[in-house]
Design a protein around this motif. Sequence first.
Motif, short mmCIF file in Angstrom:
data_model
loop_
_atom_site.label_atom_id
_atom_site.label_comp_id
_atom_site.label_asym_id
_atom_site.label_seq_id
_atom_site.Cartn_x
_atom_site.Cartn_y
_atom_site.Cartn_z
N SER A 53 3.24 -9.41 5.21
CA SER A 53 2.02 -8.90 5.83
C SER A 53 0.78 -9.47 5.15
CB SER A 53 1.98 -7.37 5.75
OG SER A 53 3.06 -6.81 6.46
N ILE A 54 0.81 -9.54 3.85
CA ILE A 54 -0.33 -10.09 3.12
C ILE A 54 -0.53 -11.56 3.48
CG2 ILE A 54 -1.20 -10.66 0.82
CD1 ILE A 54 0.13 -8.02 -0.11
N GLU A 55 0.58 -12.27 3.60
CA GLU A 55 0.51 -13.70 3.97
C GLU A 55 -0.14 -13.89 5.34
OE1 GLU A 55 3.75 -17.11 5.00
OE2 GLU A 55 4.09 -15.96 3.16
N MET A 56 0.06 -12.96 6.24
CA MET A 56 -0.54 -13.06 7.57
C MET A 56 -2.03 -12.70 7.57
SD MET A 56 2.41 -11.64 10.09
CE MET A 56 1.55 -12.21 11.55
N ALA A 57 -2.53 -12.18 6.45
CA ALA A 57 -3.95 -11.83 6.30
C ALA A 57 -4.42 -10.89 7.41
CB ALA A 57 -4.82 -13.08 6.23
N LEU A 58 -3.70 -9.79 7.58
CA LEU A 58 -4.04 -8.83 8.62
C LEU A 58 -5.17 -7.89 8.20
CD1 LEU A 58 -0.42 -7.94 9.78
CD2 LEU A 58 -2.00 -9.61 10.78
N GLY A 59 -5.49 -7.87 6.90
CA GLY A 59 -6.59 -7.04 6.42
C GLY A 59 -6.29 -5.56 6.38
N LEU A 60 -5.03 -5.20 6.17
CA LEU A 60 -4.64 -3.79 6.18
C LEU A 60 -4.11 -3.30 4.83
CD1 LEU A 60 -2.84 -3.84 9.63
CD2 LEU A 60 -5.05 -2.79 9.11
N GLU A 61 -4.15 -4.17 3.82
CA GLU A 61 -3.51 -3.80 2.56
C GLU A 61 -4.29 -2.77 1.75
OE1 GLU A 61 -5.58 -7.62 2.50
OE2 GLU A 61 -3.77 -7.08 3.52
N ASP A 62 -5.60 -2.70 1.89
CA ASP A 62 -6.39 -1.72 1.15
C ASP A 62 -7.29 -0.98 2.14
OD1 ASP A 62 -7.73 -0.16 -0.66
OD2 ASP A 62 -8.91 -1.81 -1.49
N LEU A 63 -6.82 0.13 2.64
CA LEU A 63 -7.58 0.85 3.67
C LEU A 63 -8.78 1.60 3.12
CD1 LEU A 63 -4.62 2.34 5.73
CD2 LEU A 63 -5.90 0.24 6.15
N GLY A 64 -8.70 2.05 1.87
CA GLY A 64 -9.76 2.87 1.32
C GLY A 64 -11.06 2.13 1.04
N ALA A 65 -10.98 0.84 0.72
CA ALA A 65 -12.20 0.09 0.39
C ALA A 65 -13.13 -0.08 1.59
CB ALA A 65 -11.83 -1.26 -0.22
N PRO A 66 -12.63 -0.62 2.71
CA PRO A 66 -13.54 -0.79 3.85
C PRO A 66 -13.74 0.50 4.66
CG PRO A 66 -11.41 -1.69 4.39
CD PRO A 66 -11.34 -1.25 2.95
N LEU A 67 -12.89 1.49 4.42
CA LEU A 67 -12.94 2.74 5.18
C LEU A 67 -12.99 3.92 4.20
CD1 LEU A 67 -10.11 1.70 7.66
CD2 LEU A 67 -12.56 1.71 8.15
N PRO A 68 -14.15 4.16 3.57
CA PRO A 68 -14.21 5.18 2.52
C PRO A 68 -13.92 6.60 2.99
CG PRO A 68 -16.40 4.35 3.06
CD PRO A 68 -15.42 3.48 3.78
N ALA A 69 -14.30 6.96 4.20
CA ALA A 69 -14.00 8.31 4.69
C ALA A 69 -12.50 8.48 4.89
CB ALA A 69 -14.77 8.60 5.99
N LEU A 70 -11.84 7.44 5.38
CA LEU A 70 -10.39 7.48 5.55
C LEU A 70 -9.72 7.56 4.18
CD1 LEU A 70 -7.91 7.30 7.44
CD2 LEU A 70 -8.01 4.83 7.11
N GLY A 71 -10.21 6.80 3.21
CA GLY A 71 -9.66 6.86 1.86
C GLY A 71 -9.79 8.25 1.26
N ALA A 72 -10.94 8.89 1.46
CA ALA A 72 -11.14 10.25 0.95
C ALA A 72 -10.20 11.23 1.65
CB ALA A 72 -12.59 10.67 1.15
N TRP A 73 -10.02 11.06 2.96
CA TRP A 73 -9.10 11.90 3.73
C TRP A 73 -7.68 11.75 3.19
CZ3 TRP A 73 -5.12 10.11 7.00
CH2 TRP A 73 -4.53 11.08 7.81
N LEU A 74 -7.25 10.51 2.95
CA LEU A 74 -5.91 10.27 2.41
C LEU A 74 -5.74 11.00 1.07
CD1 LEU A 74 -5.37 6.51 3.24
CD2 LEU A 74 -3.90 8.40 3.95
N SER A 75 -6.75 10.93 0.22
CA SER A 75 -6.68 11.63 -1.07
C SER A 75 -6.56 13.14 -0.87
CB SER A 75 -7.93 11.33 -1.90
OG SER A 75 -7.93 9.99 -2.30
N ARG A 76 -7.37 13.69 0.05
CA ARG A 76 -7.28 15.13 0.33
C ARG A 76 -5.89 15.50 0.84
NH1 ARG A 76 -12.29 14.36 2.23
NH2 ARG A 76 -11.69 14.19 4.42
N MET A 77 -5.38 14.71 1.77
CA MET A 77 -4.08 15.00 2.36
C MET A 77 -2.97 14.94 1.32
SD MET A 77 -4.62 15.77 5.53
CE MET A 77 -2.99 15.66 6.26
N GLU A 78 -3.03 13.94 0.44
CA GLU A 78 -1.98 13.75 -0.54
C GLU A 78 -2.08 14.77 -1.68
OE1 GLU A 78 -2.39 9.56 -1.33
OE2 GLU A 78 -1.18 9.07 0.44
#
Length: 86
Positions: A53-78
């Motif tokens: 997946s990383i080789e294909m450069a899909l841009g999905l490996e770090d969701l929290g950096a470009p999507l801070p609200a989603l990253g915060a939600w993931l932290s709350r959920m976990e």
Amino acid sequence: MRASAARVHDALGWMEQALSTALYLAGDDITAADIVALRNIQMLRRVAVRPESIEMALGLEDLGAPLPALGAWLSRMEKMRGYDAA
């Protein structure tokens, strides 16, 4: 895969927008939408860090950096009582 990744980015953008104004996807209380989305996001995260997946450069490996609200939600959920990452 790239076309699917583009649709995923669109969906993640929607989630980011929703989570930028509320704690959870459907408002300030956790709902089934959050539970269902959590498992899908977790699967996406597992797949996105695979070398293929990383080789294909899909841009999905770090969701929290470009999507801070989603990253915060993931932290709350976990941090939920009874959460198990398995």
